[in-house]
Write an enzyme that holds these catalytic residues in place. Structure first.
Site, PDB file in Angstrom:
ATOM      1  N   GLU A 179      34.703  34.736  40.367  1.00  0.00           N
ATOM      2  CA  GLU A 179      35.738  34.810  41.390  1.00  0.00           C
ATOM      3  C   GLU A 179      36.573  33.529  41.415  1.00  0.00           C
ATOM      4  O   GLU A 179      37.800  33.573  41.556  1.00  0.00           O
ATOM      5  CB  GLU A 179      35.120  35.057  42.767  1.00  0.00           C
ATOM      6  CG  GLU A 179      34.372  36.369  42.902  1.00  0.00           C
ATOM      7  CD  GLU A 179      35.288  37.583  42.926  1.00  0.00           C
ATOM      8  OE1 GLU A 179      36.531  37.404  42.878  1.00  0.00           O
ATOM      9  OE2 GLU A 179      34.773  38.710  42.990  1.00  0.00           O
ATOM     10  N   ASP A 320      33.991  46.131  33.801  1.00  0.00           N
ATOM     11  CA  ASP A 320      35.412  46.472  33.696  1.00  0.00           C
ATOM     12  C   ASP A 320      36.284  45.447  32.969  1.00  0.00           C
ATOM     13  O   ASP A 320      36.848  45.724  31.904  1.00  0.00           O
ATOM     14  CB  ASP A 320      35.977  46.773  35.088  1.00  0.00           C
ATOM     15  CG  ASP A 320      35.616  45.706  36.137  1.00  0.00           C
ATOM     16  OD1 ASP A 320      34.985  44.697  35.771  1.00  0.00           O
ATOM     17  OD2 ASP A 320      35.980  45.895  37.303  1.00  0.00           O
ATOM     18  N   GLU A 433      43.476  48.426  41.906  1.00  0.00           N
ATOM     19  CA  GLU A 433      43.299  49.015  40.580  1.00  0.00           C
ATOM     20  C   GLU A 433      44.101  50.306  40.362  1.00  0.00           C
ATOM     21  O   GLU A 433      44.700  50.508  39.303  1.00  0.00           O
ATOM     22  CB  GLU A 433      41.810  49.252  40.311  1.00  0.00           C
ATOM     23  CG  GLU A 433      41.016  47.997  39.984  1.00  0.00           C
ATOM     24  CD  GLU A 433      40.732  47.127  41.199  1.00  0.00           C
ATOM     25  OE1 GLU A 433      40.385  45.945  41.016  1.00  0.00           O
ATOM     26  OE2 GLU A 433      40.862  47.635  42.343  1.00  0.00           O
TER      27      GLU A 433
END
Length: 819
Positions: A179, A320, A433
């Site tokens: 992050e 992902d 997304e």
């Protein structure tokens, strides 16, 4: 007349039907011809003569003008629609951004229901979700390049100044490396790229790579995470203490594989290939550890052993962006190996994961076995990646599945849902997304339906999530219950992708096609791979595109500052070759000496030729300035090997911390202590001025320590002291380890106090000895210069058993006189 008008109309209808039939499929043609037959049958007396003559030129011209006018109207309506929603998107973004700035800044995120900032450690903990927070202005850093995309130049400039003036990473807080990389490092680099673009068009002349310097500071704090047997980074890092005390050794594939874009960009901006090299090692290791039965990766791995912990494989949470960074890594570096790695695994996803219109999850070692019956919202990014890979038709098919699920839930895509469409996790965090893949499909196809989809989702957010202070997430997509949460990615990504879908080129503040968007939608120039040939700014007096560190060094310690992007041209490295991520080998007729152990900054002695040789192998060189000042200059490209280049980066980071310690010590050296010495054998006494310690009990308020003197063995006190010091004051020499370590060893041997003698040839200002941040020392210690240390040792030689030492606060003059 009326009859004649009707005949003309019918003839025109017939012509139009025939003219258009060439563009219709067989079914449509059949339907149209049936209608034509009906018209002809009813109007044969009128149409018969006209059909024999064929349509006139006037009739054809009329039709063409009519169609052009209708097309222009359709395009005008579409453009108006896009313009309207581009404006609405910006209004929504500014509502969220201004709410954050008004109610939360400089906290990491806004709590939109409470109208206050979310501060880690002060607001209620949300567990690992809060690992994204680091008390580093998360939302404003994440939003920098959204401001430039939306052409909010004044807000952008104000935000950049706020970050430059107020952002610091010197905090004792542990954050999620993934992050911190995509949001903070990516945000800083996206902001830097935006600043450079503005400078190229004559704006922001005051900017001097400050965001890039902050990026370097943060990335340097990431480096200890990569110190694992596999090269995979540990999942968390303490911004001040690195990995000290952290025990989590399991990382997800996406966590370790989503560092490359930011780290490669930083290497290209600075000329220091170490960042890119470390991230590339992680990518390579994950690829090499893929399951040979399927070419698919698992989702969780042990960073020490390299063994898969979880063997499920999909394209959603946990994996992902690993795929994304392989493909986009190829785009910004041109490295075909990355494309080959992506292609191999992409084909595997098509073979094993694609089921009808959706992507499923399987056991990577036995890909025929499905392991999950639910999907997550993160998977909705996949169609966008398929477009970049050239699979537009398949991308449209998969995208339609997620749009359908969103439509069944009031146009908000739930966090997770079963393959049947039922809710699994009903939250909606306003994730980007689905909007991202929708934007990329629209850009590839220009199909208006994708604009319609964006409008539908945008209106759902406005109607369901808007509150007085920003936009709140939904706890449940069905009930519409709100949650006091507005993640930074809502501003960094979601609104950015909406705006890019609607806005025309002239309404975007930067030429977006010249940039690759990271997984957090931050801007990296496509031409970043060529930056070694370019100047980062326009000055010809500096070499800012080279990542060179320089610390000034004097005999009594380090001082000054280090440089990153504005070095005097006389120490710039001249190089015409394009940047190559592989660190060049040392060019020398002699074979480089093998280095058997790393040199710690605290042990470094520039007079020691062995130390100088070790530094040279790591790409660190010593230069004299003004005859007395010494500088350490680091360029990883001159290291003997890639590994030694990385060690050089770590050493320079350590020397920075060492410099800070010495600077703090010098600043605090104005409060001296005293060492009082008395020999009972010959009644000899002496008093020495002494420096204090920043650790252990301080000698104040009349506190005194006394005991028989004893020389520590070993003399530097840097390892376990072998002689017994119970009830005694230990004498040790400076050097080879930290002050606090010497005192710890003495305390473990039973000492009640410690005197540390300086090793400098010339006496300098007394130090206030620094610790290492751990408060575990229970005895007092002081520091005396080398000349006074020699006198102390002489007295000890004359009376080795009876010398009494007393460590104390300085005695006032009237107390010394006995008045």
């Amino acid at each position: 007349m009326k009859h004649g008008l009707s005949s003309t109309v019918f003839a025109l209808i017939l012509f139009i039907c025939c003219f258009r039939s060439a563009y219709c499929n067989d079914k449509q043609q059949k339907s149209r011809f049936e209608k034509i037959k009906e018209i002809v049958a009813k109007n044969m007396d009128i149409l018969g003569p006209m059909l024999k003559r064929g349509p006139s030129k006037e009739m054809i011209d009329f039709y063409l003008k009519h169609e052009a006018k209708k097309k222009k109207k359709r395009e005008s309506d579409f453009e108006k629609k896009k313009k309207k929603y581009a404006k609405q998107t910006k209004t929504m973004f500014l509502h969220a951004y201004n709410s954050y700035m008004m109610h939360a800044f400089p906290a990491d995120e806004l709590m939109p229901l409470s109208c206050k900032g979310r501060v880690r450690g002060l607001t209620q903990s949300r567990g690992e979700v809060d690992d994204a927070l680091g008390r580093y202005m998360l939302t404003v850093v994440d939003s920098l390049d959204t401001l430039i995309v939306m052409k909010e130049l004044e807000l952008f400039e104000d935000a950049v100044k706020l970050v430059i003036r107020g952002l610091s990473f010197d905090t004792d807080i542990t954050v999620n490396l993934f992050e911190a990389n995509i949001r903070i490092l990516g945000g800083l680099l996206g902001g830097h790229a935006s600043c450079l673009y503005l400078q190229s068009v004559g704006k922001l002349s005051w900017y001097s790579n400050e965001l890039l310097m902050l990026s370097v500071d943060l990335a340097d704090r990431f480096l200890p995470a990569f110190d694992t047997p596999t090269g995979l980074p540990v999942p968390k890092i303490n911004l001040r203490h690195g990995t000290h005390g952290l025990k989590d050794n399991e990382t997800c594939t996406a966590c370790a594989g989503t560092l490359f874009l930011e780290m490669a960009a930083l290497s290209r901006y600075t000329g220091n290939s170490s960042y890119e090299s470390l991230a590339r090692v992680a990518l390579n290791f994950l690829y090499e550890r893929r399951f040979k039965a399927s070419d698919l990766p698992g989702s969780t791995m042990n960073v020490n052993s390299g063994h898969w912990i979880r063997k499920d494989s999909g394209v959603g949470a946990g994996i992902d962006s690993y795929y994304e960074y392989l493909l986009k890594g190829y785009l910004i570096t041109g490295d075909k190996r990355l494309w080959d790695m992506f292609s191999t695994q992409y084909e595997a996803t098509k073979k094993y994961l694609k089921k009808n219109k959706y992507m499923t999850s399987v056991h990577a070692g036995a890909p025929k076995n499905r392991v999950k019956e639910h999907q997550d919202a993160l998977q909705a990014f996949w169609p966008g990646l398929q477009v970049l890979a050239g699979d537009v038709d398949e991308a449209a098919e998969v995208h339609s599945h997620y749009v359908q699920v969103s439509g069944h839930n009031q146009n908000t895509l739930p966090e997770s849902f079963l393959l049947t469409g039922q809710l699994y996790w009903p939250q909606y965090y306003i994730r980007p997304e689905l909007v991202e893949s929708n934007y990329i499909l629209y850009k590839a196809t220009r199909d208006p339906k994708y604009v319609d989809t964006a409008v539908t989702i945008l209106n759902a957010i406005e109607n369901r999530c808007k509150v007085v202070c920003g936009y709140a997430a939904l706890k449940h997509v069905a009930s519409g219950e709100l949650e006091d949460r507005m993640d930074s990615f809502v501003l960094a990504e979601t609104f950015k992708y909406f705006y890019l879908t609607f806005a025309e080129e002239e309404d975007i503040g930067i030429p977006i096609d010249d940039y690759v968007l990271t997984t957090e939608a931050h801007l990296i120039p496509l031409h970043v791979q060529f930056f070694s040939k370019e100047q980062v700014n326009a000055s010809k007096e500096v070499c800012p595109d080279k990542r060179i560190y320089a610390w000034s060094w004097l005999e009594d310690g380090l001082f000054g500052r280090y440089f990153t992007n504005a070095l005097p041209s006389h120490i710039c490295l001249m190089e015409d070759q394009p940047y190559n991520y592989k660190i060049k080998q040392k060019k020398s007729k002699e074979e480089p000496r093998t280095i058997t152990s790393s040199l710690k900054a605290s042990n470094f002695d520039y007079k020691n030729p062995e130390h100088v040789a070790v530094l040279r192998s790591m790409g660190i060189h010593i230069e004299f300035v003004d005859g007395e000042k010494l500088q350490l200059v680091h360029n990883a490209g001159t290291a003997y090997s890639e590994q030694l280049g990385v060690e050089g980066v770590i050493f320079m980071k350590e020397i920075t911390e060492h410099a800070k310690e010495m600077s703090r010590a010098q600043q605090q050296s104005v409060a001296p202590r005293e060492l009082f010495v008395q020999s009972l054998l010959n009644r000899e006494t002496a008093t020495f001025e002494a420096g204090r310690a920043q650790f252990g009990p301080d000698l104040t308020d009349g506190m005194r320590v006394a005991g028989t003197a004893e020389l520590a063995q070993p003399a530097d006190g840097c390892s376990v002291i072998i002689n017994r010091l119970a009830g005694k004051v230990a004498i040790v020499h400076r050097g080879n380890c930290m002050f606090v370590d010497k005192v710890r060893h003495a305390e473990q041997a039973g000492a009640v106090g410690v005197v540390i003698i300086d090793n400098a040839e010339e006496n300098s200002a007394l130090l206030a000895m620094s610790g290492d941040g751990t408060d575990d020392v229970n005895i007092s210690s002081i520091f005396i210069n080398k000349a006074d240390g020699a006198k102390l040792l002489e007295m000890f030689g004359r009376d080795p058993t009876m010398l009494i030492l007393e460590l104390r606060e300085p005695i006032a003059p009237d107390e010394k006189c006995g008045s």
